[in-house]
Design a protein around this motif. Structure first.
Motif, PDB file in Angstrom:
ATOM      1  N   GLU A 273      45.558  29.631  33.696  1.00  0.00           N
ATOM      2  CA  GLU A 273      46.342  30.167  32.608  1.00  0.00           C
ATOM      3  C   GLU A 273      46.322  31.518  32.379  1.00  0.00           C
ATOM      4  O   GLU A 273      45.403  32.333  32.698  1.00  0.00           O
ATOM      5  CB  GLU A 273      46.089  29.496  31.294  1.00  0.00           C
ATOM      6  CG  GLU A 273      46.165  27.989  30.834  1.00  0.00           C
ATOM      7  CD  GLU A 273      47.525  27.707  30.475  1.00  0.00           C
ATOM      8  OE1 GLU A 273      48.205  28.591  29.866  1.00  0.00           O
ATOM      9  OE2 GLU A 273      47.782  26.414  30.392  1.00  0.00           O
ATOM     10  N   ARG A 274      47.734  32.055  32.033  1.00  0.00           N
ATOM     11  CA  ARG A 274      47.797  33.597  31.711  1.00  0.00           C
ATOM     12  C   ARG A 274      46.720  33.999  30.863  1.00  0.00           C
ATOM     13  O   ARG A 274      46.480  33.379  29.936  1.00  0.00           O
ATOM     14  CB  ARG A 274      49.213  33.853  31.319  1.00  0.00           C
ATOM     15  CG  ARG A 274      49.338  35.314  30.757  1.00  0.00           C
ATOM     16  CD  ARG A 274      50.554  35.510  30.099  1.00  0.00           C
ATOM     17  NE  ARG A 274      50.645  36.908  29.642  1.00  0.00           N
ATOM     18  CZ  ARG A 274      50.952  37.354  28.224  1.00  0.00           C
ATOM     19  NH1 ARG A 274      51.755  36.510  27.723  1.00  0.00           N
ATOM     20  NH2 ARG A 274      50.978  38.592  28.139  1.00  0.00           N
ATOM     21  N   ILE A 275      45.867  34.937  31.316  1.00  0.00           N
ATOM     22  CA  ILE A 275      45.030  35.780  30.524  1.00  0.00           C
ATOM     23  C   ILE A 275      45.215  36.940  29.838  1.00  0.00           C
ATOM     24  O   ILE A 275      45.369  37.931  30.712  1.00  0.00           O
ATOM     25  CB  ILE A 275      43.515  35.683  31.042  1.00  0.00           C
ATOM     26  CG1 ILE A 275      43.189  34.382  31.745  1.00  0.00           C
ATOM     27  CG2 ILE A 275      42.450  36.223  30.152  1.00  0.00           C
ATOM     28  CD1 ILE A 275      41.866  34.487  32.522  1.00  0.00           C
ATOM     29  N   ASP A 276      45.852  36.893  28.736  1.00  0.00           N
ATOM     30  CA  ASP A 276      46.050  38.190  27.920  1.00  0.00           C
ATOM     31  C   ASP A 276      45.082  38.398  26.982  1.00  0.00           C
ATOM     32  O   ASP A 276      44.585  38.007  26.082  1.00  0.00           O
ATOM     33  CB  ASP A 276      47.516  37.605  26.908  1.00  0.00           C
ATOM     34  CG  ASP A 276      47.976  39.069  26.227  1.00  0.00           C
ATOM     35  OD1 ASP A 276      47.556  40.192  26.871  1.00  0.00           O
ATOM     36  OD2 ASP A 276      48.785  38.787  25.343  1.00  0.00           O
ATOM     37  N   ARG A 277      44.570  39.780  27.505  1.00  0.00           N
ATOM     38  CA  ARG A 277      43.211  40.294  26.820  1.00  0.00           C
ATOM     39  C   ARG A 277      43.643  40.684  25.195  1.00  0.00           C
ATOM     40  O   ARG A 277      42.924  40.149  24.479  1.00  0.00           O
ATOM     41  CB  ARG A 277      43.013  41.752  27.623  1.00  0.00           C
ATOM     42  CG  ARG A 277      41.487  42.060  27.312  1.00  0.00           C
ATOM     43  CD  ARG A 277      41.336  43.555  27.035  1.00  0.00           C
ATOM     44  NE  ARG A 277      42.465  44.354  26.253  1.00  0.00           N
ATOM     45  CZ  ARG A 277      42.177  44.336  24.917  1.00  0.00           C
ATOM     46  NH1 ARG A 277      41.008  43.823  24.350  1.00  0.00           N
ATOM     47  NH2 ARG A 277      43.011  44.723  24.137  1.00  0.00           N
ATOM     48  N   GLU A 278      44.637  41.064  25.036  1.00  0.00           N
ATOM     49  CA  GLU A 278      45.229  41.457  23.715  1.00  0.00           C
ATOM     50  C   GLU A 278      45.121  40.033  22.873  1.00  0.00           C
ATOM     51  O   GLU A 278      44.591  40.378  21.632  1.00  0.00           O
ATOM     52  CB  GLU A 278      46.664  42.064  23.707  1.00  0.00           C
ATOM     53  CG  GLU A 278      46.701  43.541  24.048  1.00  0.00           C
ATOM     54  CD  GLU A 278      46.503  43.534  25.758  1.00  0.00           C
ATOM     55  OE1 GLU A 278      45.555  44.294  26.094  1.00  0.00           O
ATOM     56  OE2 GLU A 278      47.328  43.035  26.551  1.00  0.00           O
ATOM     57  N   GLN A 279      45.897  39.253  23.280  1.00  0.00           N
ATOM     58  CA  GLN A 279      45.886  37.977  22.512  1.00  0.00           C
ATOM     59  C   GLN A 279      44.416  37.259  22.244  1.00  0.00           C
ATOM     60  O   GLN A 279      43.765  36.836  21.569  1.00  0.00           O
ATOM     61  CB  GLN A 279      46.716  36.994  23.277  1.00  0.00           C
ATOM     62  CG  GLN A 279      47.016  35.706  22.395  1.00  0.00           C
ATOM     63  CD  GLN A 279      47.609  34.535  23.117  1.00  0.00           C
ATOM     64  OE1 GLN A 279      47.455  34.573  24.349  1.00  0.00           O
ATOM     65  NE2 GLN A 279      47.894  33.742  22.503  1.00  0.00           N
TER      66      GLN A 279
ATOM     67  N   ASN B 231      46.888  48.475  31.537  1.00  0.00           N
ATOM     68  CA  ASN B 231      47.623  49.316  30.595  1.00  0.00           C
ATOM     69  C   ASN B 231      49.384  48.495  30.555  1.00  0.00           C
ATOM     70  O   ASN B 231      50.037  49.183  30.962  1.00  0.00           O
ATOM     71  CB  ASN B 231      47.854  50.622  30.892  1.00  0.00           C
ATOM     72  CG  ASN B 231      48.523  51.560  30.115  1.00  0.00           C
ATOM     73  OD1 ASN B 231      48.636  51.003  28.697  1.00  0.00           O
ATOM     74  ND2 ASN B 231      48.844  52.807  30.256  1.00  0.00           N
ATOM     75  N   ASP B 232      49.256  47.234  29.777  1.00  0.00           N
ATOM     76  CA  ASP B 232      50.386  46.612  29.925  1.00  0.00           C
ATOM     77  C   ASP B 232      51.247  46.741  28.493  1.00  0.00           C
ATOM     78  O   ASP B 232      52.025  45.875  28.288  1.00  0.00           O
ATOM     79  CB  ASP B 232      50.214  45.076  30.327  1.00  0.00           C
ATOM     80  CG  ASP B 232      49.191  44.548  29.470  1.00  0.00           C
ATOM     81  OD1 ASP B 232      48.557  44.931  28.848  1.00  0.00           O
ATOM     82  OD2 ASP B 232      49.059  43.207  29.611  1.00  0.00           O
ATOM     83  N   ASN B 233      50.837  47.516  27.622  1.00  0.00           N
ATOM     84  CA  ASN B 233      51.592  47.952  26.542  1.00  0.00           C
ATOM     85  C   ASN B 233      51.679  49.341  26.256  1.00  0.00           C
ATOM     86  O   ASN B 233      50.805  50.325  26.452  1.00  0.00           O
ATOM     87  CB  ASN B 233      50.511  47.231  25.211  1.00  0.00           C
ATOM     88  CG  ASN B 233      50.603  45.956  25.133  1.00  0.00           C
ATOM     89  OD1 ASN B 233      51.536  45.216  24.753  1.00  0.00           O
ATOM     90  ND2 ASN B 233      49.644  45.291  25.606  1.00  0.00           N
TER      91      ASN B 233
ATOM     92  N   GLN C 229      40.783  41.149  35.955  1.00  0.00           N
ATOM     93  CA  GLN C 229      41.657  42.075  35.143  1.00  0.00           C
ATOM     94  C   GLN C 229      42.567  40.613  34.408  1.00  0.00           C
ATOM     95  O   GLN C 229      42.633  39.921  34.963  1.00  0.00           O
ATOM     96  CB  GLN C 229      42.840  42.597  36.015  1.00  0.00           C
ATOM     97  CG  GLN C 229      42.170  44.025  36.565  1.00  0.00           C
ATOM     98  CD  GLN C 229      42.805  44.884  37.165  1.00  0.00           C
ATOM     99  OE1 GLN C 229      44.056  44.330  37.737  1.00  0.00           O
ATOM    100  NE2 GLN C 229      42.857  46.229  37.292  1.00  0.00           N
ATOM    101  N   GLU C 230      42.948  41.197  33.146  1.00  0.00           N
ATOM    102  CA  GLU C 230      43.815  40.368  32.361  1.00  0.00           C
ATOM    103  C   GLU C 230      45.179  40.207  33.288  1.00  0.00           C
ATOM    104  O   GLU C 230      45.241  41.009  34.318  1.00  0.00           O
ATOM    105  CB  GLU C 230      44.232  41.022  31.095  1.00  0.00           C
ATOM    106  CG  GLU C 230      44.690  42.133  31.167  1.00  0.00           C
ATOM    107  CD  GLU C 230      45.540  42.673  29.784  1.00  0.00           C
ATOM    108  OE1 GLU C 230      45.920  41.901  29.061  1.00  0.00           O
ATOM    109  OE2 GLU C 230      45.412  43.790  29.516  1.00  0.00           O
ATOM    110  N   GLU C 231      45.853  39.195  32.995  1.00  0.00           N
ATOM    111  CA  GLU C 231      47.264  39.111  33.417  1.00  0.00           C
ATOM    112  C   GLU C 231      47.387  38.691  34.999  1.00  0.00           C
ATOM    113  O   GLU C 231      48.390  38.977  35.690  1.00  0.00           O
ATOM    114  CB  GLU C 231      48.378  40.308  33.118  1.00  0.00           C
ATOM    115  CG  GLU C 231      48.368  40.805  31.522  1.00  0.00           C
ATOM    116  CD  GLU C 231      48.993  39.931  30.758  1.00  0.00           C
ATOM    117  OE1 GLU C 231      49.721  38.956  31.206  1.00  0.00           O
ATOM    118  OE2 GLU C 231      48.860  40.217  29.376  1.00  0.00           O
ATOM    119  N   LEU C 232      46.401  38.218  35.377  1.00  0.00           N
ATOM    120  CA  LEU C 232      46.300  38.026  36.889  1.00  0.00           C
ATOM    121  C   LEU C 232      47.118  36.646  37.097  1.00  0.00           C
ATOM    122  O   LEU C 232      47.187  35.765  36.278  1.00  0.00           O
ATOM    123  CB  LEU C 232      44.937  37.317  37.497  1.00  0.00           C
ATOM    124  CG  LEU C 232      44.025  38.818  37.632  1.00  0.00           C
ATOM    125  CD1 LEU C 232      42.558  38.208  38.074  1.00  0.00           C
ATOM    126  CD2 LEU C 232      44.493  39.644  38.499  1.00  0.00           C
TER     127      LEU C 232
HETATM  128 CA   LIG Z   1      48.309  41.794  28.175  1.00  0.00          CA
END
Ligand SMILES: [Ca+2]
Ligand SMILES: [Ca+2]
Ligand SMILES: [Ca+2]
Length: 225
Positions: free
Chosen positions: A94-100, A133-135, A42-45
């Motif tokens: 590092e933070r993995i932000d799927r959106e970015q 679902n972080d947005n 998952q993103e944002e781990l």
């Molecule tokens: Ca994100």
């Protein structure tokens, strides 16, 4: 005739030499590249979260990881994962932000290689990043105003502003909800690019004397949790 023979001989030698080089190149590729590993996270781990057990999945023992100075080779600026050679694990660095990382592109993934020396081994690793679902869907404007005549024909349509949600799939915008009222119904549409918009359709004439101002709320709803 003799000259032609000589040319043919030279051409043959040139071909053989290059064929040998090609063979060596193919051999090296086969030797260097071994198992292909794929993980889904998952993103944002949190930093330090486990991505996978590389030693187990490559069938290598920890001694080999240490003696081969196992490390990550990547062409990216950000190294999202880190190899813990003493444990044989791959963790989030590092933070993995799927959106970015991927925007609207699905599935979202990035790749790198695990390199070992003596003998040299190169193992490609692909990490698929799953959306969370972080947005929340958001409107650019919080307020929309329409001036509508009492004599507006029934069936008149008023296009409403679309909302944006940076997530994908179920976590993206799903539908709109309008405050229940007797004058307007909501009609929803999908653009060719998949984005959704809504319009209000007049179903009962407005009465300025009875209600000079009507205040309604439009909600944009995404799926997921
Ligand atoms: Ca994100
Ligand atoms: Ca997301
Ligand atoms: Ca969302």
């Amino acid at each position: 005739m003799e000259l032609e023979e000589q040319h043919r001989g030279r051409g043959e030698r040139w071909r053989m030499r290059h064929l040998k080089e090609l063979c060596v190149f193919v051999f090296l590729c086969l030797h260097l590249t071994k198992a292909q590993i794929r993980y889904s996270i998952q993103e944002e781990l949190k930093t330090g979260s486990l991505v996978g057990n590389i030693a187990r999945d490559l069938g290598l023992d920890l001694k080999r990881l240490r003696s081969g100075r196992a490390r990550i080779v990547t062409g990216e600026n950000i190294q999202y994962t880190e190899l813990h050679a003493d444990k044989g694990t791959l963790i989030v660095n590092e933070r993995i932000d799927r959106e970015q990382l991927c925007g609207d592109v699905t599935p979202c993934s990035f790749t790198f290689e695990i390199l070992l020396e003596n003998p040299m081994e190169l193992h490609p690793v692909t990490i698929e990043v799953l959306d969370v679902n972080d947005n929340a869907p958001t409107f650019q404007n919080n307020h929309l105003e329409f001036e509508i005549s009492e004599s507006a024909a029934l069936g008149s349509r008023f296009v409403l502003e679309s909302a944006d949600d940076a997530d994908v799939g179920q976590n993206d915008l799903q539908n709109y909800v309008l405050t229940s009222n007797e004058n307007f119904v909501l009609k929803q549409h999908v653009n060719p690019d998949g984005s959704k918009y809504a319009e209000m359709v007049l179903q009962k004439s407005l009465d300025r004397e009875k209600q000079p101002r009507l205040s309604l709320k439009l909600l944009a709803v995404d799926g997921g949790n």
